[in-house]
Design a protein around this motif. Structure first.
Motif, PDB file in Angstrom:
ATOM      1  N   PRO A  17       0.815  -1.219   0.000  1.00 54.13           N
ATOM      2  CA  PRO A  17       0.000   0.000   0.000  1.00 54.13           C
ATOM      3  C   PRO A  17       0.849   1.270   0.000  1.00 54.13           C
ATOM      4  O   PRO A  17       2.022   1.271   0.384  1.00 54.13           O
ATOM      5  N   THR A  18       0.229   2.340  -0.431  1.00 54.81           N
ATOM      6  CA  THR A  18       0.787   3.681  -0.270  1.00 54.81           C
ATOM      7  C   THR A  18      -0.277   4.551   0.379  1.00 54.81           C
ATOM      8  O   THR A  18      -1.473   4.261   0.301  1.00 54.81           O
ATOM      9  N   LEU A  19       0.148   5.616   1.033  1.00 53.41           N
ATOM     10  CA  LEU A  19      -0.779   6.585   1.612  1.00 53.41           C
ATOM     11  C   LEU A  19      -0.926   7.746   0.639  1.00 53.41           C
ATOM     12  O   LEU A  19       0.061   8.398   0.277  1.00 53.41           O
ATOM     13  N   VAL A  20      -2.140   7.983   0.194  1.00 50.13           N
ATOM     14  CA  VAL A  20      -2.440   9.040  -0.767  1.00 50.13           C
ATOM     15  C   VAL A  20      -3.101  10.187  -0.015  1.00 50.13           C
ATOM     16  O   VAL A  20      -4.150  10.012   0.620  1.00 50.13           O
ATOM     17  N   ALA A  21      -2.484  11.370  -0.067  1.00 56.85           N
ATOM     18  CA  ALA A  21      -3.016  12.541   0.617  1.00 56.85           C
ATOM     19  C   ALA A  21      -4.067  13.219  -0.257  1.00 56.85           C
ATOM     20  O   ALA A  21      -3.790  13.593  -1.406  1.00 56.85           O
ATOM     21  N   LEU A  22      -5.265  13.380   0.287  1.00 55.44           N
ATOM     22  CA  LEU A  22      -6.339  14.113  -0.374  1.00 55.44           C
ATOM     23  C   LEU A  22      -6.572  15.413   0.392  1.00 55.44           C
ATOM     24  O   LEU A  22      -5.741  15.816   1.200  1.00 55.44           O
ATOM     25  N   ASP A  23      -7.696  16.083   0.159  1.00 51.49           N
ATOM     26  CA  ASP A  23      -7.901  17.400   0.773  1.00 51.49           C
ATOM     27  C   ASP A  23      -7.867  17.347   2.291  1.00 51.49           C
ATOM     28  O   ASP A  23      -7.213  18.165   2.932  1.00 51.49           O
ATOM     29  N   ASP A  24      -8.602  16.401   2.885  1.00 52.48           N
ATOM     30  CA  ASP A  24      -8.720  16.401   4.345  1.00 52.48           C
ATOM     31  C   ASP A  24      -8.392  15.061   4.981  1.00 52.48           C
ATOM     32  O   ASP A  24      -8.501  14.918   6.194  1.00 52.48           O
ATOM     33  N   VAL A  25      -8.011  14.073   4.172  1.00 55.03           N
ATOM     34  CA  VAL A  25      -7.664  12.760   4.708  1.00 55.03           C
ATOM     35  C   VAL A  25      -6.512  12.167   3.915  1.00 55.03           C
ATOM     36  O   VAL A  25      -6.163  12.629   2.830  1.00 55.03           O
ATOM     37  N   GLU A  26      -5.926  11.121   4.485  1.00 56.40           N
ATOM     38  CA  GLU A  26      -5.033  10.236   3.748  1.00 56.40           C
ATOM     39  C   GLU A  26      -5.726   8.893   3.596  1.00 56.40           C
ATOM     40  O   GLU A  26      -6.346   8.409   4.545  1.00 56.40           O
ATOM     41  N   LEU A  27      -5.618   8.299   2.416  1.00 54.75           N
ATOM     42  CA  LEU A  27      -6.183   6.983   2.185  1.00 54.75           C
ATOM     43  C   LEU A  27      -5.057   5.988   1.918  1.00 54.75           C
ATOM     44  O   LEU A  27      -4.134   6.278   1.151  1.00 54.75           O
ATOM     45  N   PRO A  71      -8.760   1.268  -2.524  1.00 55.67           N
ATOM     46  CA  PRO A  71      -8.533   2.018  -1.286  1.00 55.67           C
ATOM     47  C   PRO A  71      -9.120   1.337  -0.066  1.00 55.67           C
ATOM     48  O   PRO A  71     -10.150   0.650  -0.146  1.00 55.67           O
ATOM     49  N   ASN A  72      -8.453   1.513   1.067  1.00 52.57           N
ATOM     50  CA  ASN A  72      -9.151   1.423   2.337  1.00 52.57           C
ATOM     51  C   ASN A  72      -9.830   2.771   2.506  1.00 52.57           C
ATOM     52  O   ASN A  72      -9.158   3.800   2.607  1.00 52.57           O
ATOM     53  N   GLN A  73     -11.149   2.791   2.499  1.00 51.10           N
ATOM     54  CA  GLN A  73     -11.857   4.057   2.572  1.00 51.10           C
ATOM     55  C   GLN A  73     -11.739   4.652   3.975  1.00 51.10           C
ATOM     56  O   GLN A  73     -11.304   3.986   4.923  1.00 51.10           O
ATOM     57  N   ARG A  74     -12.071   5.928   4.095  1.00 51.15           N
ATOM     58  CA  ARG A  74     -11.855   6.606   5.387  1.00 51.15           C
ATOM     59  C   ARG A  74     -12.555   5.828   6.509  1.00 51.15           C
ATOM     60  O   ARG A  74     -13.672   5.341   6.362  1.00 51.15           O
TER      61      ARG A  74
END
Length: 320
Positions: A17-27, A71-74
């Motif tokens: 996995p990788t952590l993808v940074a979005l506006d208000d969370v990381e997935l 994704p693992n969703q929020r």
């Protein structure tokens, strides 16, 4: 925003996995296949699951040439677990999926959902139709909005102990029971070969978490179960149960959306699933194909080869 610590390593050749940074969370996102593929497929898990629930489908989709995004969703795995319940409404959940398309440079994608993931995918096709080229959903059909908020309607029809009502009216009660022994609850829930049974009085999730003798046979191996147990031990169940606690908020958020899903769609039912089939599916999803598989709720894990073949065959007919 809280991102969880590492959990049990995935015990197969599942992608790293990788952590993808979005506006208000990381997935936390698992990825396979060529990034420059003409078509992307996004796999959306349900509750209480994990991106790993698609382990049987990812290699086949990647081998067929798709860019596969899982994704693992929020609220799940090592993805962010916001404290605010409203952060798990359908606007945020669909916004995360749009954010993933932007991150990977895809104008649109085919979205595949199971259980709660299916609800999010149906909603995504309504709220962001230009980002969805096709829909594949397992177990949960399109949910008609109706004239009353969903929790109110469910309480009147099924009573205050129906699990969707209980989770909204008595927040924290089920969470504490499930958190007390995640392994027992998950082992009891993920079963196969269960005989049909009429609904019993009481709060079903709490009863399931406490029973010593669940029906059916275990669906997951010890190593597979350990992935879920480790993930939910780290996060607790409250973040994922917050999805349920937005049912009425979602009802309001979808008020102005086009209720018709106009993309090509595939609906896959398990004939032994307790989820109620839609009698008016084609009224809201006019371009839908329906497939029945002889299994229960955990379709893509119970019949992995058949489910994968159904999905790949359908995708090949719809622009794949």
């Amino acid at each position: 925003m809280t991102t969880q610590p590492s959990t049990t390593p995935i015990p197969t050749d599942f992608p790293e996995p990788t952590l993808v940074a979005l506006d208000d969370v990381e997935l936390e996102v698992y990825e396979a296949g060529p990034r420059d593929a003409d078509r992307a497929v996004v796999l959306c898990h349900g509750w209480p699951e994990h991106a790993y629930s698609w382990r049987h489908q990812v290699p086949a989709l990647a081998a067929a040439g798709y860019h596969v995004i899982v994704p693992n969703q929020r609220g799940y795995g090592r993805s962010s677990c916001p404290a605010d319940v409203a952060a798990y409404d359908v606007a945020h959940l669909t916004g995360d999926l749009v954010g993933l398309l932007d991150h990977y440079g895809h104008e649109d994608a085919t979205f595949v959902g199971h259980d709660w993931g299916a609800f999010v995918v149906w909603s995504l096709a309504q709220l962001h139709p230009e980002r969805v080229n096709a829909v594949v959903n397992l177990s949960l059909p399109y949910q008609e909005r109706g004239g009353r908020p969903w929790v109110d309607a469910l309480e009147e029809a099924l009573g205050e102990d129906f699990y969707l009502v209980h989770l909204n009216r008595r927040p924290g009660v089920a969470d504490a029971v499930l958190d007390a022994d995640p392994e027992r609850f998950l082992r009891n829930l993920f079963r196969t070969g269960q005989p049909p049974a009429p609904p019993q009085p009481g709060m079903a999730l709490i009863d399931l978490a406490r029973t010593q003798d669940p029906p059916g046979e275990p669906l997951l191996s010890d190593d597979e179960l350990a992935v879920l147990v480790s993930a939910f031990t780290a996060t607790g169940f409250t973040p994922s149960l917050s999805w349920y606690r937005n049912l009425d908020r979602n009802w309001h958020l979808l008020a102005d959306a086009d209720p018709v899903v106009r993309q090509p769609a595939l609906m896959v039912y398990g004939t032994r699933d307790t989820v109620v089939r839609s009698e008016r599916l084609t009224d809201f999803v006019p371009h839908v194909d329906v497939v029945d598989l002889d299994c229960g709720h955990w379709i893509q894990q119970e019949l992995p080869e058949q489910a994968t073949e159904v999905i790949l065959t359908w995708l090949a007919r719809h622009g794949g």
